[in-house]
Design a protein around this motif. Sequence first.
Motif, PDB file in Angstrom:
ATOM      1  N   ARG A  37       0.811  -1.219   0.000  1.00 55.42           N
ATOM      2  CA  ARG A  37       0.000   0.000   0.000  1.00 55.42           C
ATOM      3  C   ARG A  37       0.845   1.271   0.000  1.00 55.42           C
ATOM      4  NH1 ARG A  37      -5.070   1.525   4.022  1.00 55.42           N
ATOM      5  NH2 ARG A  37      -5.220   3.726   3.458  1.00 55.42           N
ATOM      6  N   PHE A  38       1.935   1.274   0.766  1.00 54.11           N
ATOM      7  CA  PHE A  38       2.681   2.520   0.954  1.00 54.11           C
ATOM      8  C   PHE A  38       4.088   2.497   0.356  1.00 54.11           C
ATOM      9  CE2 PHE A  38      -0.186   1.996   4.627  1.00 54.11           C
ATOM     10  CZ  PHE A  38      -0.997   3.103   4.440  1.00 54.11           C
ATOM     11  N   GLY A  39       4.577   1.329  -0.026  1.00 56.48           N
ATOM     12  CA  GLY A  39       5.947   1.194  -0.513  1.00 56.48           C
ATOM     13  C   GLY A  39       6.869   0.698   0.581  1.00 56.48           C
ATOM     14  N   ALA A  40       7.841  -0.105   0.183  1.00 58.25           N
ATOM     15  CA  ALA A  40       8.759  -0.693   1.159  1.00 58.25           C
ATOM     16  C   ALA A  40       9.529   0.363   1.942  1.00 58.25           C
ATOM     17  CB  ALA A  40       9.731  -1.639   0.453  1.00 58.25           C
ATOM     18  N   GLN A  41       9.767   1.526   1.315  1.00 59.10           N
ATOM     19  CA  GLN A  41      10.570   2.565   1.967  1.00 59.10           C
ATOM     20  C   GLN A  41       9.909   3.114   3.223  1.00 59.10           C
ATOM     21  OE1 GLN A  41       8.805   3.094  -0.798  1.00 59.10           O
ATOM     22  NE2 GLN A  41       7.540   4.862  -0.282  1.00 59.10           N
ATOM     23  N   VAL A  42       8.620   2.895   3.371  1.00 56.95           N
ATOM     24  CA  VAL A  42       7.888   3.377   4.544  1.00 56.95           C
ATOM     25  C   VAL A  42       8.043   2.438   5.738  1.00 56.95           C
ATOM     26  CG1 VAL A  42       5.526   3.678   5.440  1.00 56.95           C
ATOM     27  CG2 VAL A  42       6.204   4.779   3.305  1.00 56.95           C
ATOM     28  N   LEU A  43       8.347   1.163   5.473  1.00 59.68           N
ATOM     29  CA  LEU A  43       8.289   0.142   6.516  1.00 59.68           C
ATOM     30  C   LEU A  43       9.668  -0.178   7.091  1.00 59.68           C
ATOM     31  CD1 LEU A  43       6.820  -1.942   8.184  1.00 59.68           C
ATOM     32  CD2 LEU A  43       6.899  -3.505   6.226  1.00 59.68           C
ATOM     33  N   VAL A  44       9.835   0.098   8.372  1.00 57.79           N
ATOM     34  CA  VAL A  44      11.042  -0.273   9.107  1.00 57.79           C
ATOM     35  C   VAL A  44      10.677  -1.432  10.026  1.00 57.79           C
ATOM     36  CG1 VAL A  44      12.820   0.483  10.714  1.00 57.79           C
ATOM     37  CG2 VAL A  44      11.876   2.108   9.043  1.00 57.79           C
ATOM     38  N   LEU A  45      11.286  -2.576   9.807  1.00 57.99           N
ATOM     39  CA  LEU A  45      11.053  -3.706  10.702  1.00 57.99           C
ATOM     40  C   LEU A  45      11.983  -3.575  11.889  1.00 57.99           C
ATOM     41  CD1 LEU A  45       9.458  -6.499  10.889  1.00 57.99           C
ATOM     42  CD2 LEU A  45      11.728  -7.465  10.539  1.00 57.99           C
ATOM     43  N   SER A  46      11.410  -3.459  13.072  1.00 55.40           N
ATOM     44  CA  SER A  46      12.194  -3.351  14.297  1.00 55.40           C
ATOM     45  C   SER A  46      12.363  -4.742  14.899  1.00 55.40           C
ATOM     46  CB  SER A  46      11.490  -2.422  15.285  1.00 55.40           C
ATOM     47  OG  SER A  46      12.255  -2.253  16.454  1.00 55.40           O
ATOM     48  N   LEU A  47      13.608  -5.126  15.159  1.00 58.66           N
ATOM     49  CA  LEU A  47      13.897  -6.421  15.761  1.00 58.66           C
ATOM     50  C   LEU A  47      14.554  -6.196  17.111  1.00 58.66           C
ATOM     51  CD1 LEU A  47      14.948  -6.544  12.482  1.00 58.66           C
ATOM     52  CD2 LEU A  47      14.952  -8.962  13.066  1.00 58.66           C
ATOM     53  N   ASP A  48      13.895  -6.628  18.175  1.00 56.05           N
ATOM     54  CA  ASP A  48      14.484  -6.586  19.510  1.00 56.05           C
ATOM     55  C   ASP A  48      15.128  -7.952  19.737  1.00 56.05           C
ATOM     56  OD1 ASP A  48      13.552  -4.019  19.912  1.00 56.05           O
ATOM     57  OD2 ASP A  48      11.698  -4.679  20.868  1.00 56.05           O
ATOM     58  N   VAL A  49      16.454  -7.985  19.701  1.00 58.23           N
ATOM     59  CA  VAL A  49      17.196  -9.242  19.623  1.00 58.23           C
ATOM     60  C   VAL A  49      18.015  -9.471  20.885  1.00 58.23           C
ATOM     61  CG1 VAL A  49      18.946 -10.501  18.309  1.00 58.23           C
ATOM     62  CG2 VAL A  49      17.324  -9.007  17.114  1.00 58.23           C
ATOM     63  N   LYS A  50      18.045 -10.723  21.329  1.00 60.49           N
ATOM     64  CA  LYS A  50      18.912 -11.079  22.442  1.00 60.49           C
ATOM     65  C   LYS A  50      19.651 -12.376  22.113  1.00 60.49           C
ATOM     66  CE  LYS A  50      16.943 -12.446  26.256  1.00 60.49           C
ATOM     67  NZ  LYS A  50      16.026 -12.515  27.426  1.00 60.49           N
ATOM     68  N   ARG A  51      20.746 -12.579  22.767  1.00 60.84           N
ATOM     69  CA  ARG A  51      21.515 -13.806  22.556  1.00 60.84           C
ATOM     70  C   ARG A  51      20.770 -14.994  23.148  1.00 60.84           C
ATOM     71  NH1 ARG A  51      26.859 -13.273  20.925  1.00 60.84           N
ATOM     72  NH2 ARG A  51      27.431 -11.086  20.537  1.00 60.84           N
ATOM     73  N   ALA A  52      20.770 -16.111  22.392  1.00 61.10           N
ATOM     74  CA  ALA A  52      20.052 -17.312  22.831  1.00 61.10           C
ATOM     75  C   ALA A  52      20.711 -18.536  22.214  1.00 61.10           C
ATOM     76  CB  ALA A  52      18.590 -17.244  22.426  1.00 61.10           C
ATOM     77  N   PRO A  53      21.343 -19.390  23.029  1.00 62.55           N
ATOM     78  CA  PRO A  53      22.018 -20.576  22.493  1.00 62.55           C
ATOM     79  C   PRO A  53      21.058 -21.572  21.859  1.00 62.55           C
ATOM     80  CG  PRO A  53      21.956 -20.616  24.895  1.00 62.55           C
ATOM     81  CD  PRO A  53      21.501 -19.270  24.490  1.00 62.55           C
ATOM     82  N   SER A  54      19.755 -21.383  22.072  1.00 63.24           N
ATOM     83  CA  SER A  54      18.770 -22.318  21.521  1.00 63.24           C
ATOM     84  C   SER A  54      18.580 -22.156  20.014  1.00 63.24           C
ATOM     85  CB  SER A  54      17.425 -22.124  22.219  1.00 63.24           C
ATOM     86  OG  SER A  54      16.958 -20.796  22.040  1.00 63.24           O
ATOM     87  N   THR A  55      19.060 -21.044  19.443  1.00 65.62           N
ATOM     88  CA  THR A  55      18.883 -20.789  18.014  1.00 65.62           C
ATOM     89  C   THR A  55      20.166 -21.092  17.247  1.00 65.62           C
ATOM     90  OG1 THR A  55      19.529 -18.474  18.236  1.00 65.62           O
ATOM     91  CG2 THR A  55      17.190 -18.980  18.462  1.00 65.62           C
ATOM     92  N   VAL A  56      20.017 -21.316  15.950  1.00 66.87           N
ATOM     93  CA  VAL A  56      21.173 -21.634  15.105  1.00 66.87           C
ATOM     94  C   VAL A  56      22.162 -20.479  15.077  1.00 66.87           C
ATOM     95  CG1 VAL A  56      21.935 -22.172  12.760  1.00 66.87           C
ATOM     96  CG2 VAL A  56      19.853 -23.246  13.679  1.00 66.87           C
ATOM     97  N   SER A  57      21.646 -19.259  14.938  1.00 72.22           N
ATOM     98  CA  SER A  57      22.529 -18.092  14.841  1.00 72.22           C
ATOM     99  C   SER A  57      23.062 -17.642  16.192  1.00 72.22           C
ATOM    100  CB  SER A  57      21.778 -16.928  14.199  1.00 72.22           C
ATOM    101  OG  SER A  57      20.786 -16.415  15.090  1.00 72.22           O
TER     102      SER A  57
END
Length: 263
Positions: free
Chosen positions: A120-140
């Motif tokens: 609807r608005f274009g990708a330039q309008v959308l900022v995906l915010s990621l609140d990230v923490k370290r977690a040994p349970s994930t691959v990364s």
Amino acid sequence: MTLASRVIPCLDVAAGRVVKGVNFQNLRDMGDPVELAAHYAAQGADEITFLDVTATVDDRATTYDVVQRTAEQVFVPLTVGGGVRSVDDVARLLSVGADKVGVNSAAIARPDLIGEIADRFGAQVLVLSLDVKRAPSTVSGFVVTTHGGRTETALDALDWAREATERGAGELLVNSIDADGTRDGFDLELVRLMREVASVPVIASGGAGKAADFAPAIKAGADAVLAASVFHTGALTVGQVKDALRAEGVTVRGALGEQEEAT
């Protein structure tokens, strides 16, 4: 031409006031958002990010009146996030003066929202915010959280970043919960990993404590650096951060918006 790296003050807002804590906890009052936004714009901020940090937790909408009053006085791009759950929410924020809109928890709950906003608005309008923490349970080794860092998901942060950009997110705001408010420097490993999977600009957030902390984040792959407490307390100005970046050979915008490159 090399694109200029951006310096972005962040206003974390709760109940109409700017707040700041450590690791997303023990929030304390830092001042009026409109006044602070105008102050940082005068210092040469390239953008200002406005995050209503309790909107999702409190299950309410972003404080639109504060956004509007800020937009009326601040003439640099304004990104607003917190409590955004629908395309209509985005439309309303844009109507009161936001230039870009940040989405986090709602996109995780319903990933189709990303494509709906971008279509609807274009990708330039959308900022995906990621609140990230370290977690040994994930691959990364990194996991995504929601509700202001309070709720841990099962999503690997890199997998989610990759999926979100494929769905239409135009920018990634990567907040390190572990580094947030510590002033020990950005999580450079997280920045490097995000740069490897992201095909869109990456904003590094969390951990800035001194002027020398910003250039390593850019060199690790960030397109922009975001900070809060070092600006709110007066420990650093936007100009001092830009001077430090220039000294390390990083291209930044000058006082009049031109791109300047260190010699």
